[in-house]
Design an enzyme around this catalytic site. Structure first.
Site, PDB file in Angstrom:
ATOM      1  CB  ALA A   1      -0.865  -0.012   1.257  1.00  0.00           C
TER       2      ALA A   1
ATOM      3  N   GLY B   1       0.553  -5.144   0.499  1.00  0.00           N
ATOM      4  CA  GLY B   1      -0.580  -5.138  -0.420  1.00  0.00           C
ATOM      5  C   GLY B   1      -0.209  -5.655  -1.801  1.00  0.00           C
TER       6      GLY B   1
ATOM      7  CD  GLU C   1      -2.521  -7.904   2.080  1.00  0.00           C
ATOM      8  OE1 GLU C   1      -2.270  -6.702   1.884  1.00  0.00           O
ATOM      9  OE2 GLU C   1      -3.226  -8.315   3.005  1.00  0.00           O
TER      10      GLU C   1
ATOM     11  CD  GLU D   1       1.331  -6.080   4.963  1.00  0.00           C
ATOM     12  OE1 GLU D   1       2.166  -6.983   5.221  1.00  0.00           O
ATOM     13  OE2 GLU D   1       0.600  -6.111   3.956  1.00  0.00           O
TER      14      GLU D   1
END
Ligand code: 3H9
Length: 706
Positions: free
Chosen positions: A65, A104, A107, A127
């Site tokens: 992210a 992310g 993911e 993370e």
């Protein structure tokens, strides 16, 4: 593709290729999420498209992210929404990975139906390092793919997994032969064509459940028990365990909803802000404003270390562990042999602990050789002197190095306190001299405090700073002042702790209060471990320069006069049985009698007061160092303390702590201490300015503008 598009769509026959192009690391920003979702919907609706390849331009697959967007209110699709669309698609999605597919980004790859990678690719869910948990299905998909234990290990450590291991674990389905963008794209297209030809079923990770069925609850108890101590004060690792536990015990929907709640709880927590601050601060610390970005570091292919003691050995290991050959220099074969034994023992310990295989340890050990003649290191690119703190000795060594080393070698000293310029003066090439202050154990500790001399050249500075990245360390640039950044601050707050002993506290009370705040070890236990005689020797030498009008605590000297040198004599601030420290009534008696001699009325001091006085002393000294130009910016103090002195990362470092507490409140407290205790509490001008303007950054800019 419009010039500012961040996801490119094109076709290769009946395969759509979606290329994310959002430099520098293809972070999953709002723009990427929005365009990605649009393209997924488009490919879904297009009957001519039979499969989709998801690939990235530039240096890496999506690295997560966009951390800069955390805490901002943005309208548009969440990371989850675009990944749900990918997974739900009826057409096979193949994620093609290179660089680092992280957070992310990984993911997103897990939401795709297949994953293919280049050999150098790495994947991970790091993370936890910035205070959050994977929030786009990672905590639910990863255990479904590799089982809860491997998933917990990856997510609670944040470690990256190399492509070959990822293949073995089932994290990726194929690794292409070559490490090129062309090979990756070709491999992904060929993979897609095969799927189309075979009519292969879609592999949706969320539908797998064989690895999360009937999981023994002991798995979760065990990780909490074995790692819990490391996670003290942290939120994210505990939530990761709960999320995986939920994945194993409940439906996809419940686990996915739990993850969402826990992600937001972590994202909105103060510790996430602190950890993200450090993430960016560590990167900013590498920038030296007066060194142009185009100055390239000199290549460092071979290193010499002068001194094979504990420090020299640790530094040698740090290089050897990263594939760089090291020549250690000692005065005799016996001294070399002793040094080799230390290094040997350290590798044995790493093997026993399971942090290194025997084969790797042997390979690393072979990179370290020993010589007794300086002529044998003349061709090394870098030499680091790591002998004990004696100016005459160091000058002698640097004169010898000057005589033998090749012209463009970098000459570094590991001094933690001596004047770099005086050392450089022993050479005819002070521009090549720099401080590289490692922290003990040097093969483990993250911080590398580089110290610039008055004449260090930009290239010498860049070379020193770039070492950190190669050694997996974090660098900070300090100026040449007494104690540089780290030890100068340590002296300032150590002094306040000593004064508090005289005023009524005990060593164990101070240690316990600091430990409860989050420091890994109390200051007196640390001093005992390091050995009190070292500081005593330095203090005796410095006595001649000491300002006698200022308060001075004699406690440490008196302990040394009693032969109490710390752990090595089984007595220091504590008494010891082996390594087991016990408060010693004899020491408390000594401290009380010193209070009496000094005419100080002892009184009780609260733990809160201990923490405040110590941390605020750090902050004031840190501000003074930045204000005097010995550190580039306040956040460099945070980087130094979080990586070299065990300041709890979840507090973001002392300067971040102060900003959060309120700079005006901290300044007021310094003024109050100054009124009460006088000596050493003059408020730093930068702190005063920061209190007025509300941030360190504003104060730094204002001071720079004069
Ligand atoms: C997450 O993904 C949450 C999800 O689970 C849920 C939602 C979907 N954002 O390190 P470098 C910048 S949380 C914004 O020097 P390297 C960095 O600041 C995220 N910026 O390069 C620097 O900028 P500048 C999970 C980022 O080659 C530049 O990129 N992911 C981000 O040594 C180069 O960085 C992570 O925690 C980011 N996510 O290392 C991965 N990442 O040039 C964090 C980097 O202005 N990133 N930047 O200073 C890394 O570990 C390393 O940056 C990486 C590259 C290994 C990727």
């Amino acid at each position: 593709m419009s010039s500012d598009a961040v996801v490119e769509y094109r076709r290769e026959g009946d395969i759509a290729v979606l290329t994310i192009n959002n430099p520098p690391v293809n972070a999953l920003s709002m723009a990427v999420r929005t365009e990605l979702l649009t393209h997924v919907e488009k490919t879904d609706a297009d009957p001519d498209i039979k499969a989709v390849v998801l690939i990235c331009a530039g240096r890496t697959f999506v690295a997560g992210a966009d951390i800069r967007e955390f805490g901002k209110k943005l309208d548009g699709p969440s990371g989850r929404a675009s990944m749900e669309a990918v997974e739900a698609s009826e057409k096979p999605f193949i994620a093609a990975l290179h660089g680092t597919a992280l957070g992310g980004g990984f993911e997103l790859a897990l939401a795709a139906h297949y994953r293919i990678a280049v050999p150098s690719a790495r994947v991970g869910l790091p993370e936890v390092n910035i205070g959050v948990i994977p929030g786009a299905g990672g905590t639910q998909r990863l255990p479904r793919l590799v089982g809860p234990e491997a998933a917990l290990d990856m997510m609670t450590t944040g470690k990256h997994v190399a492509a070959d291991k990822a293949l073995a674990l089932g994290l990726v389905d194929e690794v292409v032969d070559q490490d090129t963008p062309e090979a990756l794209l070709e491999g992904a297209l060929a993979f897609a064509r095969r799927l189309i030809a075979e009519g292969a079923p879609l592999k949706r990770v969320r539908d797998l459940d064989d690895k999360i069925r009937d999981v023994d609850p002991a798995v979760f108890a065990r990780i909490r028990e074995t790692r819990g101590r490391k996670w003290k004060g942290l939120l994210a690792p505990w939530r990761i365990v709960e999320a995986v536990e939920t994945a194993c015990a409940s439906s996809w929907e419940e686990g996915y909803a739990f993850e969402d709640r826990a992600f937001h709880e972590c994202r909105d927590s103060p510790q996430r802000a602190a950890l993200s601050h450090l993430f960016f601060a560590e990167r900013q610390a590498t920038r030296i404003p007066d060194v142009p970005a185009d100055v390239k570091p000199l290549p460092v292919r071979s290193v010499a270390i002068i001194g094979a003691g504990t420090m020299g050995g640790g530094i040698a290991m740090a290089f050897a562990n990263h594939g760089i050959p090291v020549r250690q220099v000692e005065v005799s074969d016996e001294a070399l042999e002793r040094g080799r034994e230390i290094v040997h023992r350290n590798y044995d310990t790493s093997v026993e602990r399971g942090s290194m295989t025997r084969a790797t340890a042997d390979e690393n050990l072979q990179r370290i050789t020993g010589v007794t003649d300086y002529a044998d290191i003349a061709d090394c690119d870098l030499v680091i002197e790591a002998v004990f703190e004696d100016m005459a000795l160091k000058q002698d060594i640097f004169a010898k190095l000057d005589a033998v080393m090749k012209p463009d070698a970098v000459l570094a000293t590991n001094t933690s306190s001596l004047d770099i310029d005086q050392i450089a003066d022993a050479t005819r090439r002070p521009e090549s001299v720099v401080g590289t202050h490692f922290f003990s154990p040097a093969n483990v500790m993250k911080l590398l405090e580089c110290v610039r001399g008055a004449k260090s050249s930009p290239q010498t500075l860049t070379t020193a700073m770039s070492l950190a990245k190669r050694l997996d360390k974090v660098a900070v640039m300090a100026g040449n002042c007494d104690g540089f950044i780290g030890n100068r601050i340590l002296a300032a707050y150590g002094r306040q702790a000593d004064f508090m002993l005289e005023e009524g506290a005990t060593p164990s009370q101070i240690d316990n209060a600091l430990k409860a705040f989050g420091l890994p070890m109390g200051m007196y236990l640390m001093r005992d471990m390091a050995g009190l005689d070292v500081g005593w020797r330095i203090r005796k030498y410095r006595e001649q320069f000491r300002d006698k009008s200022q308060r001075y605590s004699p406690i440490a000297d008196r302990l040394c006069e009693m032969g109490r040198f710390g752990q090595k004599t089984s007595a220091g601030y504590y008494k010891y049985e082996g390594r087991n420290a016990q408060p010693d009534p004899e020491v408390e008696q000594l401290i009380s009698s010193i209070s009496q001699e000094l005419g100080i009325a002892r009184h009780s001091i609260s733990d809160q007061e201990i923490v405040d006085r110590v941390i605020i002393a750090m902050v004031n000294e840190g501000a003074r160092i930045v204000g005097e130009g010995y550190a580039i910016r306040a956040s460099d103090i945070d980087v130094t303390y979080a990586n070299g002195y065990g300041f709890p990362r979840y507090e973001g470092g002392p300067m971040f702590w102060a900003e959060r507490r309120g700079l005006a409140a901290v300044y007021d407290k310094v003024c109050a201490y100054n009124k009460e205790h006088k000596d050493f509490w003059e408020p730093a001008p930068l702190l005063k300015k920061a209190a007025e303007l509300g941030s360190w950054k504003a104060a730094e800019e204002a001071m720079a503008d004069g």
